[in-house]
Design a protein around this motif. Structure first.
Motif, PDB file in Angstrom:
ATOM      1  N   HIS A 255       0.792  -1.085  -0.339  1.00  0.00           N
ATOM      2  CA  HIS A 255       0.006  -0.211   0.134  1.00  0.00           C
ATOM      3  C   HIS A 255       0.703   1.149   0.368  1.00  0.00           C
ATOM      4  N   GLU A 256       0.636   2.027  -1.031  1.00  0.00           N
ATOM      5  CA  GLU A 256       1.476   3.229  -0.632  1.00  0.00           C
ATOM      6  C   GLU A 256       1.853   4.416  -0.128  1.00  0.00           C
ATOM      7  N   GLU A 257       0.740   4.208   0.633  1.00  0.00           N
ATOM      8  CA  GLU A 257       0.112   4.985   2.083  1.00  0.00           C
ATOM      9  C   GLU A 257       1.436   4.581   2.866  1.00  0.00           C
ATOM     10  N   GLU A 258       1.319   3.514   2.993  1.00  0.00           N
ATOM     11  CA  GLU A 258       2.283   2.632   4.403  1.00  0.00           C
ATOM     12  C   GLU A 258       4.204   3.153   3.783  1.00  0.00           C
ATOM     13  N   GLY A 259       4.173   2.558   2.966  1.00  0.00           N
ATOM     14  CA  GLY A 259       5.512   2.386   1.832  1.00  0.00           C
ATOM     15  C   GLY A 259       5.726   2.226   0.895  1.00  0.00           C
ATOM     16  N   PHE A 260       6.830   2.478   0.180  1.00  0.00           N
ATOM     17  CA  PHE A 260       7.277   1.670  -0.967  1.00  0.00           C
ATOM     18  C   PHE A 260       6.597   0.660  -1.593  1.00  0.00           C
ATOM     19  N   ARG A 261       5.944   0.915  -2.665  1.00  0.00           N
ATOM     20  CA  ARG A 261       5.917  -0.783  -3.086  1.00  0.00           C
ATOM     21  C   ARG A 261       6.725  -1.073  -3.709  1.00  0.00           C
ATOM     22  N   PRO A 262       7.239  -2.943  -4.270  1.00  0.00           N
ATOM     23  CA  PRO A 262       7.663  -3.872  -4.082  1.00  0.00           C
ATOM     24  C   PRO A 262       8.490  -2.894  -5.887  1.00  0.00           C
ATOM     25  N   TYR A 263       7.443  -3.049  -6.544  1.00  0.00           N
ATOM     26  CA  TYR A 263       7.976  -3.112  -7.683  1.00  0.00           C
ATOM     27  C   TYR A 263       8.247  -1.424  -8.120  1.00  0.00           C
ATOM     28  N   GLN A 264       8.386  -0.421  -7.612  1.00  0.00           N
ATOM     29  CA  GLN A 264       8.484   0.465  -7.343  1.00  0.00           C
ATOM     30  C   GLN A 264      10.567   1.063  -6.823  1.00  0.00           C
ATOM     31  N   LEU A 265      10.444   0.032  -6.243  1.00  0.00           N
ATOM     32  CA  LEU A 265      11.623   0.249  -5.345  1.00  0.00           C
ATOM     33  C   LEU A 265      13.080  -0.374  -7.010  1.00  0.00           C
ATOM     34  N   MET A 266      12.013  -1.517  -7.047  1.00  0.00           N
ATOM     35  CA  MET A 266      12.664  -2.395  -8.497  1.00  0.00           C
ATOM     36  C   MET A 266      13.556  -1.094  -9.557  1.00  0.00           C
TER      37      MET A 266
ATOM     38  N   ALA B 186      12.855   1.934  -9.532  1.00  0.00           N
ATOM     39  CA  ALA B 186      13.798   3.107  -8.823  1.00  0.00           C
ATOM     40  C   ALA B 186      15.668   2.788  -9.441  1.00  0.00           C
ATOM     41  N   SER B 187      16.282   0.702  -8.693  1.00  0.00           N
ATOM     42  CA  SER B 187      16.984   0.684  -8.724  1.00  0.00           C
ATOM     43  C   SER B 187      17.874   0.501  -9.947  1.00  0.00           C
ATOM     44  N   ILE B 188      16.938  -0.386 -10.376  1.00  0.00           N
ATOM     45  CA  ILE B 188      17.091  -0.215 -12.102  1.00  0.00           C
ATOM     46  C   ILE B 188      17.690   0.986 -12.710  1.00  0.00           C
ATOM     47  N   ALA B 189      16.410   1.455 -12.941  1.00  0.00           N
ATOM     48  CA  ALA B 189      17.208   3.016 -13.099  1.00  0.00           C
ATOM     49  C   ALA B 189      18.394   4.190 -12.097  1.00  0.00           C
ATOM     50  N   ALA B 190      18.797   3.631 -11.001  1.00  0.00           N
ATOM     51  CA  ALA B 190      19.280   5.134 -10.402  1.00  0.00           C
ATOM     52  C   ALA B 190      20.975   3.457 -11.064  1.00  0.00           C
ATOM     53  N   CYS B 191      20.996   2.312 -10.854  1.00  0.00           N
ATOM     54  CA  CYS B 191      22.003   1.513 -11.335  1.00  0.00           C
ATOM     55  C   CYS B 191      22.297   1.720 -12.510  1.00  0.00           C
TER      56      CYS B 191
END
Length: 127
Positions: free
Chosen positions: A24-35, A37-42
């Motif tokens: 739930h976006e209101e509670e924290g980062f969603r797993p796909y968002q982290l993935m 973001a990790s691919i973009a940042a890397c």
């Protein structure tokens, strides 16, 4: 790394702070968002390093990531398009294209999902 659960999802504590992950976006980062973001940042970090070795300095880099998901398959990530918006001096399109292709071949995160998620890239140079 140690990931713990709580009533809202999961969390991990690091030297620089707490990472909260939830469906739930209101509670924290969603797993796909982290993935994504990790691919973009890397890929951005590898790209920047390649440009620095070529003695090309970026004034700024913004990566716009657009993902496509498959609802019928547990909302898995099907593809990610990374669009790099670059600002700097002496940035030639031919050099940027070659450097970006090299970055994508050398990014650990991109390589980790190769064959599972289709990753494409594009760029633009702004004044």
């Amino acid at each position: 790394m140690e990931v713990k659960s709580n009533q809202n999802g999961f969390y991990a504590d690091f030297e620089y702070g707490r990472l909260t992950v939830s469906g739930h976006e209101e509670e924290g980062f969603r797993p796909y968002q982290l993935m994504v973001a990790s691919i973009a940042a890397c890929s951005g970090a590898v790209f920047r390093k390649i440009l620095e070795k070529k003695r090309l300095q970026l004034k700024s880099m913004t990566i716009k990531a657009k993902e496509e998901r498959v609802p019928e398959e547990a909302d898995r990530l099907k593809s990610i398009h990374l669009h790099f918006v670059l600002k700097g001096e002496r940035l030639r399109p031919d050099i940027m294209e070659k450097a970006l292709k090299t970055a994508m071949r050398n990014c650990a995160m991109v390589r980790s999902v190769q064959g599972s998620i289709d990753i494409t890239e594009s760029f633009e140079i702004i004044p």
